[in-house]
Design a protein around this motif. Structure first.
Motif, PDB file in Angstrom:
ATOM      1  N   UNK A  19      11.535   6.616 -10.372  1.00  0.00           N
ATOM      2  CA  UNK A  19      11.401   6.778 -11.991  1.00  0.00           C
ATOM      3  C   UNK A  19      10.360   5.526 -12.439  1.00  0.00           C
ATOM      4  N   UNK A  20      10.226   4.599 -11.679  1.00  0.00           N
ATOM      5  CA  UNK A  20       9.208   3.592 -12.216  1.00  0.00           C
ATOM      6  C   UNK A  20       7.700   4.358 -11.965  1.00  0.00           C
ATOM      7  N   UNK A  21       7.394   4.595 -10.823  1.00  0.00           N
ATOM      8  CA  UNK A  21       6.114   5.195 -10.687  1.00  0.00           C
ATOM      9  C   UNK A  21       5.859   6.443 -11.653  1.00  0.00           C
ATOM     10  N   UNK A  22       7.052   7.313 -11.989  1.00  0.00           N
ATOM     11  CA  UNK A  22       6.792   8.299 -12.882  1.00  0.00           C
ATOM     12  C   UNK A  22       6.665   7.916 -14.429  1.00  0.00           C
ATOM     13  N   UNK A  23       7.222   6.792 -14.730  1.00  0.00           N
ATOM     14  CA  UNK A  23       7.154   6.315 -16.027  1.00  0.00           C
ATOM     15  C   UNK A  23       5.693   5.713 -16.144  1.00  0.00           C
ATOM     16  N   UNK A  24       5.248   4.992 -15.056  1.00  0.00           N
ATOM     17  CA  UNK A  24       3.777   4.723 -15.108  1.00  0.00           C
ATOM     18  C   UNK A  24       2.733   5.753 -15.349  1.00  0.00           C
ATOM     19  N   UNK A  75      -0.994  -2.951 -21.265  1.00  0.00           N
ATOM     20  CA  UNK A  75      -1.259  -3.585 -19.944  1.00  0.00           C
ATOM     21  C   UNK A  75      -0.023  -3.461 -19.086  1.00  0.00           C
ATOM     22  N   UNK A  76       1.374  -3.115 -19.600  1.00  0.00           N
ATOM     23  CA  UNK A  76       2.558  -2.674 -18.686  1.00  0.00           C
ATOM     24  C   UNK A  76       2.034  -1.674 -17.747  1.00  0.00           C
ATOM     25  N   UNK A  77       1.576  -0.745 -18.415  1.00  0.00           N
ATOM     26  CA  UNK A  77       1.375   0.588 -17.926  1.00  0.00           C
ATOM     27  C   UNK A  77       0.312   0.282 -16.698  1.00  0.00           C
ATOM     28  N   UNK A 104       1.468  -1.824 -13.989  1.00  0.00           N
ATOM     29  CA  UNK A 104       2.093  -1.088 -12.930  1.00  0.00           C
ATOM     30  C   UNK A 104       1.109  -0.021 -11.957  1.00  0.00           C
ATOM     31  N   UNK A 105       0.151   0.548 -12.922  1.00  0.00           N
ATOM     32  CA  UNK A 105      -0.689   1.490 -11.844  1.00  0.00           C
ATOM     33  C   UNK A 105      -1.242   0.480 -10.854  1.00  0.00           C
ATOM     34  N   UNK A 106      -1.992  -0.626 -11.281  1.00  0.00           N
ATOM     35  CA  UNK A 106      -2.580  -1.408 -10.425  1.00  0.00           C
ATOM     36  C   UNK A 106      -1.817  -2.291  -9.217  1.00  0.00           C
ATOM     37  N   UNK A 107      -0.711  -2.516  -9.449  1.00  0.00           N
ATOM     38  CA  UNK A 107       0.303  -2.788  -8.585  1.00  0.00           C
ATOM     39  C   UNK A 107       0.735  -1.880  -7.426  1.00  0.00           C
ATOM     40  N   UNK A 108       0.980  -0.527  -7.944  1.00  0.00           N
ATOM     41  CA  UNK A 108       1.333   0.507  -7.037  1.00  0.00           C
ATOM     42  C   UNK A 108       0.259   0.901  -6.059  1.00  0.00           C
ATOM     43  N   UNK A 109      -0.901   0.992  -6.773  1.00  0.00           N
ATOM     44  CA  UNK A 109      -1.996   1.568  -6.075  1.00  0.00           C
ATOM     45  C   UNK A 109      -2.379   0.297  -4.758  1.00  0.00           C
TER      46      UNK A 109
END
Length: 440
Positions: free
Chosen positions: A39-44, A221-223, A226-231
């Motif tokens: 769900x977190x990755x989907x929200x990002x 910034x949050x989005x 989140x993308x930078x963190x997952x990548x």
């Protein structure tokens, strides 16, 4: 004397003390972790699609600060002349910040540099730049420079040197950095560089243009974070449960930083508009929430250090579990938190010194003015850095127990193979050890 007979070590004991990747967790735990992360990755992903900008919005050039038309140039020749002969008090001076009307006429020898524009529609055009002997930036023949273009100025004053060209040393330094990372990190180093490039792409292609386009800086910034963190985490450390725990710990810490930052930036009445650059941004794009931009900077600035701490803590707990599969969640937490305390002490000090180093010229000005500590801390320029440092440090400190607890719960709840390993190791510690002591 015949040496005592040694039976081969059981396979379970060998696996316990290996230093390779941690054994995969059970299917049930993978499903639990996926239920949180998907769900977190989907929200990002939805946030990226919804907020994706169409590039930075255009505007009419003001000719102020960084908002100037610039081209590349080259110093063709430099000759020494008497400053009085070239009226150095009135001509543009390289590196000079004092207004011409306030600049005293100086004697001595000045440098009269002939500069040629090498890019743009006026390529090949030459102009003269006068450099006073006490100017902070001197020019030399053959040097590459950046020239500013002022279309509304008189023809002879349309071009002026605004900076030197530093591309080659910067590219060389970046190459040395990349080579060092690959030589030491090998494939992990390569993946780290790939993650760095993708993170920079998110910053330049999404975060900055989206903020300029008018989207809420905090949401962007949050989005983006989140993308930078997952990548970064999954590319560098693999698609594993260990990495997923680090991602969850980082996410919780970022939420805490966002809440604290929002509270104290509002409470301290920090506007985010404290210098010429932020003032220029506000002037060009008045719709941008500057305090929100400040909070966005706090979140993004904290992300890199958080990644380091959460990955380290998660890896420590995983290795402790492999070294002793019988450790309970409480024992794993206590052992992991001891490692974390050392990490906190060094990283927080690093974070504070990094901000202090960046603000060193400002701190020097306050020292020259003989301002008290209270006066310095109360000024908005310094108060911003204090809030940025302390909020980031609180999130950093909180990430250690949070991530350690999550990792301990996950590895202790995963009982796959632990009983077999403990059973295989038990004879080594009990019966066989007693037989060896009896023979000796």
């Amino acid at each position: 004397m015949t040496p005592p007979h040694r039976d081969p070590e059981p396979q379970g004991h060998q696996h316990t003390h290996s230093h390779g990747p941690a054994a995969p967790v059970s299917t049930h735990l993978r499903k639990v972790i996926a239920a949180v992360l998907i769900p977190f990755a989907t929200a990002v992903l939805v946030g990226l699609v919804a907020l994706w900008p169409n590039g930075a919005p255009g505007h009419e050039r003001t000719g102020v600060g960084f908002d100037r038309q610039t081209q590349q140039g080259k110093v063709v020749s430099v000759v020494k002349v008497d400053c009085k002969d070239v009226n150095a008090a009135q001509l543009p001076v390289s590196g000079e910040t004092q207004p011409p009307e306030d600049r005293p006429a100086s004697g001595g020898l000045c440098e009269k540099a002939t500069v040629e524009v090498t890019t743009g529609p006026d390529s090949g055009r030459r102009f003269v730049e006068v450099v006073q002997p006490d100017a902070p930036r001197q020019l030399r023949e053959g040097q590459g420079v950046v020239v500013a273009y002022a279309p509304d100025a008189p023809h002879d004053l349309q071009y002026s040197v605004t900076d030197v060209n530093r591309k080659f040393p910067l590219i060389l330094l970046a190459g040395i950095f990349a080579l060092a990372v690959v030589l030491v990190g090998r494939m992990r180093g390569v993946m780290a560089l790939v993650a760095l490039a993708l993170s920079f792409a998110v910053l330049t292609l999404f975060i900055l243009p989206a903020i300029l386009q008018g989207s809420n800086p905090l949401l962007v910034a949050v989005v983006g974070a989140g993308a930078i963190m997952l990548i970064a985490l999954y590319i560098c450390h693999g698609l594993t449960a260990r990495t997923s725990v680090a991602v969850i710990g980082t996410l919780i810490s970022l939420l805490l930083i966002g809440l604290l930052g929002s509270l104290f930036i509002g409470w301290a009445s920090l506007s985010g508009n404290t210098d010429d650059n932020t003032g220029l941004i506000h002037g060009l794009y008045p719709h941008i929430d500057m305090s929100g931009l400040l909070l966005a900077g706090v979140i993004i600035g904290s992300l890199g250090v958080l990644d380091d701490v959460t990955v380290t803590q998660t890896s420590a707990v995983w290795e402790l579990r492999q070294a002793n599969p019988t450790m309970s969640a409480r024992q794993l937490y206590r052992a992991g938190i001891r490692i974390g305390r050392d990490h906190i002490a060094s990283v927080v000090n690093t974070l504070v010194l990094a901000y202090a180093g960046a603000a060193l010229p400002l701190l020097l000005l306050f020292t020259v003015a003989q301002s008290s500590v209270g006066t310095v801390a109360n000024s908005e320029l310094v108060a911003e850095e204090i809030v940025r440092t302390l909020v980031g440090s609180i999130g950093l400190v909180a990430s250690v127990p949070v991530t350690t607890a999550l990792a301990a719960l996950v590895v202790s709840a995963d009982r796959t193979g632990v009983s077999a390993e403990a059973g295989a190791s038990a004879p080594v510690r009990s019966g066989r050890g007693r037989r060896r002591r009896a023979r000796s």
